[in-house]
Design an enzyme around this catalytic site. Structure first.
Site, mmCIF file in Angstrom:
data_model
loop_
_atom_site.group_PDB
_atom_site.id
_atom_site.type_symbol
_atom_site.label_atom_id
_atom_site.label_comp_id
_atom_site.label_asym_id
_atom_site.label_seq_id
_atom_site.Cartn_x
_atom_site.Cartn_y
_atom_site.Cartn_z
ATOM 1 C CG HIS A 167 -0.408 -0.021 2.521
ATOM 2 N ND1 HIS A 167 -0.105 1.119 3.231
ATOM 3 C CD2 HIS A 167 -0.081 -1.055 3.339
ATOM 4 C CE1 HIS A 167 0.381 0.792 4.414
ATOM 5 N NE2 HIS A 167 0.411 -0.528 4.505
ATOM 6 C CD GLU A 175 1.032 -3.889 6.326
ATOM 7 O OE1 GLU A 175 1.333 -2.947 7.079
ATOM 8 O OE2 GLU A 175 0.433 -3.719 5.265
ATOM 9 C CD GLU A 190 -3.189 -1.482 4.930
ATOM 10 O OE1 GLU A 190 -3.257 -2.495 5.635
ATOM 11 O OE2 GLU A 190 -2.713 -0.405 5.364
ATOM 12 C CG ASP A 229 -2.852 4.091 2.715
ATOM 13 O OD1 ASP A 229 -2.371 3.011 2.305
ATOM 14 O OD2 ASP A 229 -3.833 4.141 3.486
ATOM 15 C CG ASP A 237 2.635 -0.029 7.707
ATOM 16 O OD1 ASP A 237 2.264 -0.627 6.685
ATOM 17 O OD2 ASP A 237 1.849 0.292 8.611
#
Length: 172
Positions: free
Chosen positions: A73, A166, A140, A75, A106
């Site tokens: 992701h 992740e 996400e 974001d 992350d």
């Protein structure tokens, strides 16, 4: 065995620093999406596009099965209290081999690793026995699964396998 050249290693680090230096709170991922798509094109993906909600979709291979998706992701959560940070959250400083900043683990680090992992495959010049998609999905943090839902239901990308980048503290 695949090993990064010194030039590719530096390019990957520079790319990651650009990603971390670019704020991308949920619903504001456009600048990171542009960086991600440009890097995919630069390293030689067969196809790169952005879907209607802003997911970046990079393809290596001709689209046939099996399909593997590397999913990350774009974001991040906010920085919270800026005074609580010991470093600039968007500085992407490297100290002792560790890159610091919002989204470094992350999940902008995962996205950079996925793009450059795909580059190793591209550079090997061996046709894949299927298709690899590297996708940078939007939103996400507040809407986990939205990006993948659009990729599958609207874009028609039905994976046989998915690897999420992740952070897991090396736990599967």
């Amino acid at each position: 065995m695949f090993i990064f050249s010194p030039e590719d290693r530096e390019a990957m680090i520079t790319f990651l620093q650009e990603l971390v230096r670019t704020p991308s709170p949920s619903t504001q991922e456009e600048k990171v999406a542009q960086l991600l798509a440009a890097e995919m094109e630069r390293v030689g993906f067969d196809e790169v596009r952005v879907d209607r909600i802003g997911n970046v979709v990079g393809r290596v291979g001709d689209g046939r099965k099996p399909v593997l998706i590397y999913n990350g992701h774009m974001d991040t959560v906010g920085i919270g209290d800026p005074t609580a940070w010991s470093r600039d959250p968007f500085g992407a400083e490297i100290e002792g081999g560790v890159l610091y900043g919002r989204g470094a683990c992350d999940m902008k680090g995962g996205l950079a690793a996925m793009v450059y992992g795909a580059k190793l495959l591209i550079d090997a010049g061996t046709p894949l026995p299927g298709t690899l998609y590297v996708v940078g999905v939007v939103q996400e943090e507040p809407c986990e699964g939205l990006g993948m839902r659009v990729l599958m239901e609207e874009e028609g990308i039905w994976p046989d396998y998915v690897v999420l980048g992740e952070a897991t503290d090396l736990q599967l």
